[in-house]
Write an enzyme that holds these catalytic residues in place. Structure first.
Site, PDB file in Angstrom:
ATOM      1  N   ARG A 242       0.740  -0.768   0.262  1.00  0.00           N
ATOM      2  CA  ARG A 242       0.145  -0.165  -0.257  1.00  0.00           C
ATOM      3  C   ARG A 242       0.822   0.786   0.001  1.00  0.00           C
ATOM      4  NH1 ARG A 242      -3.455  -3.029   3.595  1.00  0.00           N
ATOM      5  NH2 ARG A 242      -4.823  -4.452   2.335  1.00  0.00           N
TER       6      ARG A 242
ATOM      7  N   LYS B 258       3.296  10.852 -12.007  1.00  0.00           N
ATOM      8  CA  LYS B 258       1.878  10.371 -12.330  1.00  0.00           C
ATOM      9  C   LYS B 258       2.983   9.374 -12.917  1.00  0.00           C
ATOM     10  CE  LYS B 258      -0.831  13.534 -15.369  1.00  0.00           C
ATOM     11  NZ  LYS B 258      -0.890  13.589 -16.351  1.00  0.00           N
TER      12      LYS B 258
ATOM     13  N   GLU C  86       9.303  17.690 -25.566  1.00  0.00           N
ATOM     14  CA  GLU C  86       8.819  18.607 -23.927  1.00  0.00           C
ATOM     15  C   GLU C  86       9.642  19.295 -23.065  1.00  0.00           C
ATOM     16  OE1 GLU C  86       6.323  16.664 -22.586  1.00  0.00           O
ATOM     17  OE2 GLU C  86       6.258  14.361 -23.189  1.00  0.00           O
TER      18      GLU C  86
ATOM     19  N   LYS D 191       6.906  22.340 -14.540  1.00  0.00           N
ATOM     20  CA  LYS D 191       5.938  21.859 -13.945  1.00  0.00           C
ATOM     21  C   LYS D 191       5.871  21.543 -12.546  1.00  0.00           C
ATOM     22  CE  LYS D 191       5.140  17.103 -14.381  1.00  0.00           C
ATOM     23  NZ  LYS D 191       5.552  15.878 -15.263  1.00  0.00           N
TER      24      LYS D 191
ATOM     25  N   GLU E 154      -4.509  17.418 -11.150  1.00  0.00           N
ATOM     26  CA  GLU E 154      -5.535  17.536 -12.341  1.00  0.00           C
ATOM     27  C   GLU E 154      -6.487  17.125 -12.412  1.00  0.00           C
ATOM     28  OE1 GLU E 154      -2.975  15.749 -15.675  1.00  0.00           O
ATOM     29  OE2 GLU E 154      -4.938  15.608 -17.096  1.00  0.00           O
TER      30      GLU E 154
ATOM     31  N   ARG F 230      -3.251  21.482 -13.926  1.00  0.00           N
ATOM     32  CA  ARG F 230      -2.026  20.364 -14.554  1.00  0.00           C
ATOM     33  C   ARG F 230      -2.393  19.626 -16.081  1.00  0.00           C
ATOM     34  NH1 ARG F 230       0.603  15.657 -11.287  1.00  0.00           N
ATOM     35  NH2 ARG F 230       2.184  14.806 -13.479  1.00  0.00           N
TER      36      ARG F 230
ATOM     37  N   ASN G  63      -0.016  18.871 -20.713  1.00  0.00           N
ATOM     38  CA  ASN G  63      -0.674  17.469 -21.865  1.00  0.00           C
ATOM     39  C   ASN G  63      -0.575  18.028 -23.514  1.00  0.00           C
ATOM     40  OD1 ASN G  63      -0.794  14.942 -20.315  1.00  0.00           O
ATOM     41  ND2 ASN G  63      -2.295  15.997 -19.876  1.00  0.00           N
TER      42      ASN G  63
ATOM     43  N   HIS H  10      -0.292  15.786 -26.547  1.00  0.00           N
ATOM     44  CA  HIS H  10      -0.252  14.573 -25.695  1.00  0.00           C
ATOM     45  C   HIS H  10      -1.649  13.994 -26.326  1.00  0.00           C
ATOM     46  CE1 HIS H  10       2.796  15.878 -23.145  1.00  0.00           C
ATOM     47  NE2 HIS H  10       3.214  14.497 -22.811  1.00  0.00           N
TER      48      HIS H  10
ATOM     49  N   HIS I 139      -0.726  10.465 -28.161  1.00  0.00           N
ATOM     50  CA  HIS I 139      -1.478   9.321 -27.991  1.00  0.00           C
ATOM     51  C   HIS I 139      -2.129   8.250 -28.358  1.00  0.00           C
ATOM     52  CE1 HIS I 139      -0.692  10.802 -22.971  1.00  0.00           C
ATOM     53  NE2 HIS I 139       0.374   9.921 -23.345  1.00  0.00           N
TER      54      HIS I 139
ATOM     55  N   HIS J 153       7.962   8.210 -27.323  1.00  0.00           N
ATOM     56  CA  HIS J 153       6.683   9.260 -27.062  1.00  0.00           C
ATOM     57  C   HIS J 153       6.947  10.969 -26.633  1.00  0.00           C
ATOM     58  CE1 HIS J 153       4.077  10.736 -23.225  1.00  0.00           C
ATOM     59  NE2 HIS J 153       5.017  11.355 -22.941  1.00  0.00           N
TER      60      HIS J 153
HETATM   61  P1  NAD Z   1      12.978   5.859 -22.284  1.00  0.00           P
HETATM   62  O1  NAD Z   1      12.240   5.059 -20.517  1.00  0.00           O
HETATM   63  O2  NAD Z   1      12.203   4.011 -22.476  1.00  0.00           O
HETATM   64  O3  NAD Z   1      13.922   5.890 -22.350  1.00  0.00           O
HETATM   65  C1  NAD Z   1      14.626   5.601 -23.074  1.00  0.00           C
HETATM   66  C2  NAD Z   1      15.234   5.408 -24.393  1.00  0.00           C
HETATM   67  O4  NAD Z   1      16.726   5.798 -23.215  1.00  0.00           O
HETATM   68  C3  NAD Z   1      15.655   3.363 -23.466  1.00  0.00           C
HETATM   69  O5  NAD Z   1      16.178   2.402 -23.993  1.00  0.00           O
HETATM   70  C4  NAD Z   1      16.593   3.393 -22.227  1.00  0.00           C
HETATM   71  O6  NAD Z   1      16.854   2.376 -22.095  1.00  0.00           O
HETATM   72  C5  NAD Z   1      17.690   4.152 -22.863  1.00  0.00           C
HETATM   73  N1  NAD Z   1      18.027   5.057 -22.209  1.00  0.00           N
HETATM   74  C6  NAD Z   1      17.450   5.334 -21.028  1.00  0.00           C
HETATM   75  N2  NAD Z   1      18.704   6.227 -20.425  1.00  0.00           N
HETATM   76  C7  NAD Z   1      19.600   6.420 -20.689  1.00  0.00           C
HETATM   77  C8  NAD Z   1      21.413   6.931 -20.697  1.00  0.00           C
HETATM   78  N3  NAD Z   1      21.885   7.418 -19.628  1.00  0.00           N
HETATM   79  N4  NAD Z   1      22.268   5.768 -21.724  1.00  0.00           N
HETATM   80  C9  NAD Z   1      21.850   5.563 -22.290  1.00  0.00           C
HETATM   81  N5  NAD Z   1      20.236   4.736 -22.357  1.00  0.00           N
HETATM   82  C10 NAD Z   1      20.033   5.296 -21.980  1.00  0.00           C
HETATM   83  O7  NAD Z   1      12.056   6.224 -22.441  1.00  0.00           O
HETATM   84  P2  NAD Z   1      11.510   7.815 -21.985  1.00  0.00           P
HETATM   85  O8  NAD Z   1      11.634   9.049 -22.935  1.00  0.00           O
HETATM   86  O9  NAD Z   1      12.760   8.708 -21.016  1.00  0.00           O
HETATM   87  O10 NAD Z   1      10.294   8.015 -20.939  1.00  0.00           O
HETATM   88  C11 NAD Z   1       8.965   7.988 -22.083  1.00  0.00           C
HETATM   89  C12 NAD Z   1       8.404   7.872 -21.092  1.00  0.00           C
HETATM   90  O11 NAD Z   1       8.198   8.591 -20.218  1.00  0.00           O
HETATM   91  C13 NAD Z   1       6.481   6.772 -21.777  1.00  0.00           C
HETATM   92  O12 NAD Z   1       6.047   5.764 -21.366  1.00  0.00           O
HETATM   93  C14 NAD Z   1       5.631   8.349 -21.414  1.00  0.00           C
HETATM   94  O13 NAD Z   1       4.841   7.766 -21.290  1.00  0.00           O
HETATM   95  C15 NAD Z   1       6.969   8.052 -19.955  1.00  0.00           C
HETATM   96  N6  NAD Z   1       6.154   9.626 -19.387  1.00  0.00           N
HETATM   97  C16 NAD Z   1       5.222  10.030 -18.321  1.00  0.00           C
HETATM   98  C17 NAD Z   1       5.049  11.060 -17.737  1.00  0.00           C
HETATM   99  C18 NAD Z   1       4.998  11.445 -16.324  1.00  0.00           C
HETATM  100  O14 NAD Z   1       4.499  12.249 -15.862  1.00  0.00           O
HETATM  101  N7  NAD Z   1       4.675   9.947 -15.531  1.00  0.00           N
HETATM  102  C19 NAD Z   1       5.467  12.860 -18.602  1.00  0.00           C
HETATM  103  C20 NAD Z   1       5.773  12.181 -19.503  1.00  0.00           C
HETATM  104  C21 NAD Z   1       6.597  10.724 -20.273  1.00  0.00           C
HETATM  105  N1  GLY Z   2       3.357  14.635 -18.127  1.00  0.00           N
HETATM  106  C1  GLY Z   2       1.795  15.567 -18.157  1.00  0.00           C
HETATM  107  C2  GLY Z   2       2.034  15.205 -16.721  1.00  0.00           C
HETATM  108  O1  GLY Z   2       3.203  15.142 -15.834  1.00  0.00           O
HETATM  109  O2  GLY Z   2       1.342  15.644 -15.824  1.00  0.00           O
END
Ligand code: NAD
Ligand code: GLY
Length: 370
Positions: free
Chosen positions: A119, A141, A183, A225, A235, A239, A243, A246, A250, A263
């Site tokens: 939890r 998130k 972003e 942010k 949100e 907030r 997006n 997005h 998406h 992404h």
């Molecule tokens: P990712 O986590 O897939 O990383 C991208 C690639 O880079 C992967 O292959 C990873 O293994 C590699 N990598 C990571 N760090 C590295 C480094 N230092 N050196 C070499 N390779 C490295 O992608 P991302 O772009 O970081 O994140 C995308 C994800 O984030 C999506 O799932 C998206 O939905 C999510 N997201 C979440 C929020 C949120 O608020 N929680 C906001 C935006 C995006």
């Molecule tokens: N990436 C959108 C949010 O964190 O709200």
């Protein structure tokens, strides 16, 4: 090192930004509550950064690791189950701390695991991609994808700290750097025109990883942010402006199959669509639109949707968006450059026309290449 705070009363936490700080143990000591630590990472990042972190923390903590397969296509309930199994097998209790070492995929999944293990246990974000440093590690998130929709299963759950080591960008592939830049540009578009102007000037330096400039871009992005999240953690309102692009994005990610369009790439093409619609509604000028397209191009990002998508694909996928309210689609658009609005009040003919024209332009561009 620079420090920011995400101001959420008893859930407030620091964001540290600096070179080499992934190995500053004192930052971790402040945020780790008990004696157990589970580092969640993936099989790309583990060979680069895991051993050093395990060595650093093992002096004071019982450290276990959970290495996930790399890729958006593994951001699933199954992989989340793998983290749960690792925690249970290594007998982690309610005072354990989960550390997410990786990009947004690892961060979102490890965060969701921390939110739900017994939890809820504390967690620390150590984001290693530009995208995760400027966006996903901040704001709480967490979650996983469902085959029918991005991030459809998850929780709001804030970390204890976000530790952003800008040196980890040195190993990042250029395509991933560009994806993160989508972003960064977003913050300029939605709320910070001086930052947008600065990005236009500095994009070549940012793309070549000038450390002072990239640190500044991360700082300004996290500041924007943190400010929005502090006003609206879950949100209920403002907030949603984070997006921009997005809802279109998406739809692209889901339709193309998770991991095929990154992404950030989908957000870039989606932001251009949102800007196009804002322009058709008379909210932004020709010049604003042109500057936006040029900035995405300078960051080596796509500005058109995938050639093999249709208007119907977009309409069907976008109907599942989390911002749909009482059956009506709400979009993040611009009221003016630097001023995002969330609205369902847009002419449907403009919405259809902007997608139809962009899809046609994508076909023409594809024909010109082949
Ligand atoms: P990712 O986590 O897939 O990383 C991208 C690639 O880079 C992967 O292959 C990873 O293994 C590699 N990598 C990571 N760090 C590295 C480094 N230092 N050196 C070499 N390779 C490295 O992608 P991302 O772009 O970081 O994140 C995308 C994800 O984030 C999506 O799932 C998206 O939905 C999510 N997201 C979440 C929020 C949120 O608020 N929680 C906001 C935006 C995006
Ligand atoms: N990436 C959108 C949010 O964190 O709200």
């Amino acid at each position: 090192m620079r420090t920011l705070t995400v101001d959420l009363n008893e859930r407030s936490y620091p964001i540290y930004i600096g070179r080499g700080i992934r190995q500053q143990k004192a930052l971790f000591d402040e945020a780790i509550h008990g004696k157990q630590v589970m580092i969640v990472t993936n099989d790309t990042i583990a060979p680069l950064y895991l051993d050093a972190m395990v060595d650093m923390l093992s002096a004071d903590y019982k450290v276990d690791t959970c290495i996930l397969p790399d890729g958006e296509e593994f951001k699933t309930l199954d992989t989340y189950g793998t983290i749960m199994t690792s925690l249970l097998e290594a007998k982690h209790n309610r005072t354990t701390t989960v550390i997410a070492l990786g990009g947004g995929v690892v961060g979102d999944m490890a965060g969701f695991a921390a939110a739900t293990y017994q939890r809820g246990v504390p967690f620390i974000q150590v984001p290693t991609t530009l995208l995760s440093q400027v966006d996903s590690s901040v704001g709480g998130k967490t979650g996983v994808n469902h085959p029918l929709g991005k991030n459809m299963i998850g929780a709001f759950y804030q970390p204890q700290a976000v530790i952003i080591d800008t040196d980890s960008l040195l190993s990042l592939p250029q395509r991933e750097l560009s994806a993160g830049m989508a972003e960064v540009i977003k913050y300029g578009l939605i709320c910070d025109v001086p930052f947008f102007d600065w990005l236009e000037q500095e994009m070549p330096a940012l793309m070549s990883l000038d450390n002072d400039k990239i640190s500044e871009a991360i700082y300004r992005s996290c500041l924007a942010k943190a400010n929005v999240v502090a006003q609206d953690e879950r949100e209920g309102g403002v907030r949603a402006i984070l997006n921009l692009g997005h809802t279109f994005g998406h739809a692209i990610e889901t339709q193309m199959g998770y991991g095929n369009w990154l992404h950030g790439e989908a957000v870039a093409a989606g932001s251009v669509l949102a800007m196009d619609l804002s322009w058709r509604m008379g909210n932004i000028t020709d010049e604003d639109f042109r500057r936006t397209v040029d900035l995405f191009k300078a960051a080596k990002l796509p500005i058109l949707p995938p050639v093999n998508m249709t208007l119907a694909n977009f309409v069907e996928r976008m109907a599942l968006d989390k911002k749909v309210l009482d059956g009506s689609l709400r979009l993040v658009l611009l009221g003016a450059l630097g001023e995002a609005i969330v609205t369902s009040d847009f002419p449907m003919e403009d919405f259809n026309a902007c997608l139809t024209d962009a899809l046609e332009a994508s076909k023409q561009a594809n024909l010109a290449i082949s």
